[in-house]
Design an enzyme around this catalytic site. Structure first.
Site, PDB file in Angstrom:
ATOM      1  CG  HIS A 323      -5.694   6.238  -1.830  1.00 31.23           C
ATOM      2  ND1 HIS A 323      -5.299   6.590  -2.857  1.00 31.23           N
ATOM      3  CD2 HIS A 323      -4.483   6.744  -0.752  1.00 31.23           C
ATOM      4  CE1 HIS A 323      -4.181   7.445  -2.833  1.00 31.23           C
ATOM      5  NE2 HIS A 323      -3.830   7.415  -1.703  1.00 31.23           N
ATOM      6  CE  LYS A 511     -13.615  -1.548 -12.537  1.00 27.83           C
ATOM      7  NZ  LYS A 511     -13.170  -0.302 -12.383  1.00 27.83           N
ATOM      8  NE  ARG A 512      -6.637  -7.189  -5.978  1.00 27.29           N
ATOM      9  CZ  ARG A 512      -5.782  -7.590  -5.262  1.00 27.29           C
ATOM     10  NH1 ARG A 512      -4.622  -7.075  -5.534  1.00 27.29           N
ATOM     11  NH2 ARG A 512      -6.093  -8.292  -4.155  1.00 27.29           N
ATOM     12  CE  LYS A 517     -11.847  -2.246  -6.936  1.00 26.61           C
ATOM     13  NZ  LYS A 517     -11.436  -0.998  -7.166  1.00 26.61           N
ATOM     14  CB  THR A 619      -6.615   5.452 -11.867  1.00 21.02           C
ATOM     15  OG1 THR A 619      -6.294   4.264 -11.112  1.00 21.02           O
ATOM     16  CG2 THR A 619      -6.414   6.608 -10.706  1.00 21.02           C
ATOM     17  CE  LYS A 623      -4.167   3.719 -15.304  1.00 22.18           C
ATOM     18  NZ  LYS A 623      -3.906   2.493 -14.334  1.00 22.18           N
TER      19      LYS A 623
HETATM   20  C1  26W Z   1      -4.480  -2.467   4.558  1.00 23.25           C
HETATM   21  C2  26W Z   1      -5.507  -2.955   3.699  1.00 23.25           C
HETATM   22  C3  26W Z   1      -5.788  -2.027   2.356  1.00 23.25           C
HETATM   23  C4  26W Z   1      -4.736  -2.126   1.534  1.00 23.25           C
HETATM   24  C5  26W Z   1      -4.779  -1.174   0.528  1.00 23.25           C
HETATM   25  C6  26W Z   1      -6.630  -1.142   2.592  1.00 23.25           C
HETATM   26  C7  26W Z   1      -6.977  -0.193   1.513  1.00 23.25           C
HETATM   27  C8  26W Z   1      -5.968  -0.307   0.546  1.00 23.25           C
HETATM   28  C9  26W Z   1      -6.087   0.738  -0.732  1.00 23.25           C
HETATM   29  C10 26W Z   1      -6.352   2.087  -0.061  1.00 23.25           C
HETATM   30  C11 26W Z   1      -6.923   0.254  -1.584  1.00 23.25           C
HETATM   31  C12 26W Z   1      -6.849   0.966  -2.826  1.00 23.25           C
HETATM   32  O1  26W Z   1      -5.877   0.727  -3.809  1.00 23.25           O
HETATM   33  N1  26W Z   1      -7.616   2.093  -3.166  1.00 23.25           N
HETATM   34  C13 26W Z   1      -7.848   2.622  -4.475  1.00 23.25           C
HETATM   35  O2  26W Z   1      -6.962   3.868  -4.556  1.00 23.25           O
HETATM   36  C14 26W Z   1      -7.026   4.197  -5.804  1.00 23.25           C
HETATM   37  C15 26W Z   1      -6.010   5.565  -6.032  1.00 23.25           C
HETATM   38  O3  26W Z   1      -6.385   6.528  -5.184  1.00 23.25           O
HETATM   39  C16 26W Z   1      -8.623   4.936  -6.226  1.00 23.25           C
HETATM   40  O4  26W Z   1      -8.501   5.361  -7.511  1.00 23.25           O
HETATM   41  C17 26W Z   1      -9.462   3.622  -6.024  1.00 23.25           C
HETATM   42  O5  26W Z   1     -10.851   4.020  -6.229  1.00 23.25           O
HETATM   43  C18 26W Z   1      -9.307   3.138  -4.792  1.00 23.25           C
HETATM   44  O6  26W Z   1     -10.090   2.002  -4.339  1.00 23.25           O
END
Ligand code: 26W
Length: 777
Positions: A323, A511-512, A517, A619, A623
């Site tokens: 992701h 978004k975060r 971003k 995503t 929406k």
């Molecule tokens: C371990 C730290 C950590 C925690 C969470 C690293 C990375 C993440 C996630 C992968 C971050 C995340 O939420 N990624 C998002 O995933 C969405 C669903 O696929 C995508 O639409 C977003 O672009 C992506 O940033």
């Protein structure tokens, strides 16, 4: 009265001894939810079962969505009204928050889609005691408080004491107790399960210690056990590498696998040769990848399988979704930490490493190319590498992202196993993100094309004949205004009486908070407009409300600095009598799923402005498109597919492409832009010239330095804000000019809604089922 209403009354009477009219809102909420749960029967799985392992499930408030899917929402509303309550009264019940952002919300959309389309997809995760922190602002700074999401009860979950399992760590042993939540498909026919594990002590209380009057010691085991599932890590970019995080991951993976192994035994006795025909396990990013060596361990230690046999089953069972492109987000674990937490698993990681070495040798991979392929290297375990090696499929979440995985993130793995790499473009559930959050637009659509779109979003294409129908477009605009009024009301209540102007264009970035971003770029463009309005160089500007919603990871200083910066801009702009009838700026507090349900239907412009090549998919962009906002965005993530579907001419694309950025990467010098471009200088200087105040924290200076000086770990302006500044401002002003022609603009919005069919998570889940899980659809 019907069964459902009678059940509610019965729960109110037995549990609380009240009638509906006497009940409090939490009492009603619990009774309504339990009455709905009682009407359910879980669908038995006969064929292959797909399992979604995820550290996060951001399901949002369940009461309305579950009632919607059960066809009970209108009856519930009527029941509430009859008893003197506002039908929207459950909006005061807290949203759940068992996820950070996109990845967790995607998991929730998948569960909804699978249940709707009779696909047996079961979720496995963690029942955090506290979810993602709640956010509020104090003098414009983000503050955090604990998210006590269970404070009104948890009526949707059923504790399954009898399915408890034991999870062993080097320094403690705990009980994993499952809480099962029904996942109700549209129409209520299929009910799948989301199983969330809670960590509890093996023995509740140590009486020996208690009798010795050692009270802390008497409860020490309980405290240490409960700590494991106490709180969700609020980091969605950089791995924390902490012992507790590893414990969380192993805890839910080990528990879930034990539960699947039991299920397999119930189906087939202790013959596991059919395991991969019975179960498919999708790993949501690297967080659950530890499940791979754990299943090997279970097969080999508990059931005496050979490595070769066990590994074939494991590879055929698991698949991995990536992701994120950000290299720093790819998880690794220090070998020493891993050994100190789960020593029993480590030998199986080593076996995988050895097996990999044999394969590399067999394939004749030259030694100098092997280093990027090592699972264990430099004292670390590389979880993404382990995942690609030990699964049969690896996928990205949008076309460009999957291409970048192959070309840039893991090219050496792609060369080795090209057949494993796939794309599964993300999607969203139209049940929550249209039927539920925008009933006005839903009715509009259903009046014209029927309600087939609720389970087949491609049917939105049938709206085509109406795109040039003035009466339909006028109604479509009226609905947008209605949703703006509702948002204004919500904002007034939640943002200390802030009066958002419903006549303005609503430009929304939600978004975060992350540097990639580029909320800071949005902030700069707002300042640019502000200055231009003040010095009279910008006239004929359509009044605009610029809205933000975002949480910053508590330890992410720059992200917090950006929030403060935007809140400072808001203060200056909103108080300035010279512009206040032409622009408003608002950063809403505690942006979450429920807030998103209010913001998205009210948006005219969807800000999707990440640096090309950084946002895996996004995503929220889908929406907003579905609810009729045009995209102001870069060619990044799923934006590319969005404009492919709805047309470049109906959106506003700006900025450098991935290829263009690659070409300038080595020579890019933001200082030149800063020195040569006075508009850039004017907005960037507000960080340091005293226009805006960061309360002497140094945060603004740090943002300034990140753009112009860089730091030990990155070059100056690593996300190319200054590079894209002019083309962004130009595109933003183009949107604004075109918005004056309300009819033509609403046609663009309409065309976006009409072409959003591809972005249903129904499509995505069916692709996973057919192309990865081998589950019939
Ligand atoms: C371990 C730290 C950590 C925690 C969470 C690293 C990375 C993440 C996630 C992968 C971050 C995340 O939420 N990624 C998002 O995933 C969405 C669903 O696929 C995508 O639409 C977003 O672009 C992506 O940033």
């Amino acid at each position: 009265m019907n069964q459902f209403e009678q059940q509610i009354d019965a729960f109110l009477e037995y549990d609380y001894g009240v009638t509906a009219r006497q009940a409090t809102v939490p009492q009603l909420y619990n009774a309504v939810s339990k009455a709905a749960v009682k009407s359910l029967s879980v669908s038995p799985v006969s064929g292959k079962k797909a399992c979604y392992f995820s550290a996060e499930f951001l399901v949002g408030r369940l009461v309305y969505s579950n009632l919607l899917n059960l066809g009970l929402l209108d009856r519930c509303r009527a029941y509430l009204a009859q008893n003197g309550f506002d039908p929207g009264v459950f909006e005061t019940i807290e949203d759940d928050a068992l996820g950070n952002g996109g990845l967790g919300r995607l998991a929730a959309c998948f569960l909804d889609s699978a249940a709707t389309h009779d696909i047996p997809l079961y979720g496995y995760g963690i029942r955090y005691r506290y979810g993602l922190f709640r956010q509020y602002f104090e003098k414009g700074f983000q503050k955090e408080t604990a998210d006590d999401w269970q404070n009104m009860g948890d009526p949707w979950a059923i504790r399954r004491e009898e399915d408890t399992v034991i999870v062993v760590f080097a320094d403690q042993t705990v009980r994993a107790v499952p809480y099962d939540m029904p996942v109700i498909g549209w129409g209520g026919n299929t009910v799948n399960i989301l199983r969330l594990w809670q960590s509890e002590p093996v023995s509740a209380f140590d009486f020996e210690q208690f009798n010795l009057q050692k009270y802390d010691e008497a409860v020490a085991e309980r405290v240490r056990a409960e700590e494991i599932t106490a709180v969700l890590y609020p980091n969605d970019d950089t791995p924390v590498g902490k012992q507790l995080r590893l414990k969380q991951q192993y805890f839910f993976c080990s528990a879930s696998l034990q539960s699947l192994v039991k299920e397999s035994i119930r189906r087939r006795g202790d013959n596991f040769s059919h395991f991969a025909e019975d179960f498919a396990i999708q790993l949501n990013d690297t967080h659950p990848v530890i499940a791979i060596p754990e299943l090997l361990r279970i097969f080999m230690e508990d059931y005496r399988m050979s490595f070769e046999d066990a590994f074939v089953l494991v590879r055929d069972t698991f698949a991995y979704t990536n992701h994120t492109i950000m290299a720093e987000a790819l998880e690794t674990w220090d070998t020493s930490l891993f050994l100190s937490v789960v020593p029993q698993v480590y030998p199986y990681v080593v076996m995988l490493q050895n097996s990999l070495n044999r394969d590399l040798k067999e394939k004749g991979v030259p030694p100098q190319e092997q280093s990027e392929l090592q699972i264990i290297s430099g004292g670390k375990i590389h979880m993404a590498r382990l995942a690609v090696y030990a699964t049969h499929a690896t996928n990205g979440v949008a076309k460009i992202h999957s291409e970048l995985l192959k070309s840039t993130v893991m090219p050496e793995w792609y060369r080795l196993y090209p057949e494993r790499f796939q794309n599964k473009t993300n999607g969203i559930t139209q049940r929550r993100w249209l039927a539920l959050c925008n009933q006005e637009l839903s009715a509009f659509i259903t009046e014209r094309i029927g309600n087939g779109w609720i389970t087949d979003l491609n049917q939105l294409k049938k709206l085509e004949p109406y795109q040039n129908d003035p009466a339909s477009l006028a109604r479509y605009r009226d609905i947008k205004r209605e949703k703006k009024l509702q948002l204004c009301h919500h904002v007034r209540i939640h943002e200390y009486g802030f009066e958002l102007n419903p006549d303005f264009l609503f430009d929304i970035q939600i978004k975060r908070l992350h540097e990639y971003k580029r909320q800071l770029l949005n902030a700069f463009s707002i300042l640019d407009i502000y200055f231009a309005l003040k010095d009279g160089t910008l006239t004929d500007f359509y009044p605009t409300a610029f809205l933000f919603g975002a949480k910053a990871a508590p330890g992410y200083r720059r992200a917090k600095g950006i929030i403060k910066f935007i809140n400072e801009i808001a203060r200056v702009v909103n108080e300035d009598p010279q512009v206040k009838d032409r622009m408003q700026v608002l950063f809403v507090q505690n942006y979450n799923v429920s807030y998103a349900e209010k913001l998205i239907p009210a948006a005219d412009v969807s800000e999707q402005i990440s640096t090309a090549g950084t946002e895996a998919s996004g995503t929220g962009n889908m929406k907003l498109m579905l609810n009729g906002a045009v995209t102001l965005g870069t060619l990044d993530g799923a934006n590319i597919e969005i404009v492919e579907q709805s047309g470049m001419e109906n959106n506003y694309i700006f900025g450098a492409t991935v290829e263009e950025l690659a070409a300038i990467a080595d020579t890019y010098d933001p200082k030149v832009l800063y020195e040569e471009n006075s508009r850039i200088r004017r907005v960037v200087d507000t960080l340091i010239d005293g226009t805006l105040d960061d309360g002497k924290t140094g945060l603004f200076q740090e943002l300034y330095d990140s753009l112009l000086e860089g730091a030990s770990w990155h070059r100056a302006d690593q996300y190319y804000l200054l590079h894209d500044f002019e083309s962004y401002c130009e595109a933003k002003l183009r949107v604004n000019r075109q918005y004056h022609n309300r009819e033509e603009f609403s046609r663009k919005c309409f065309v976006n809604t009409m072409n959003a069919g591809k972005f249903s998570s129904d499509r995505t889940v069916k692709e996973y089922a057919a192309e990865i899980w081998g589950v019939p659809i």
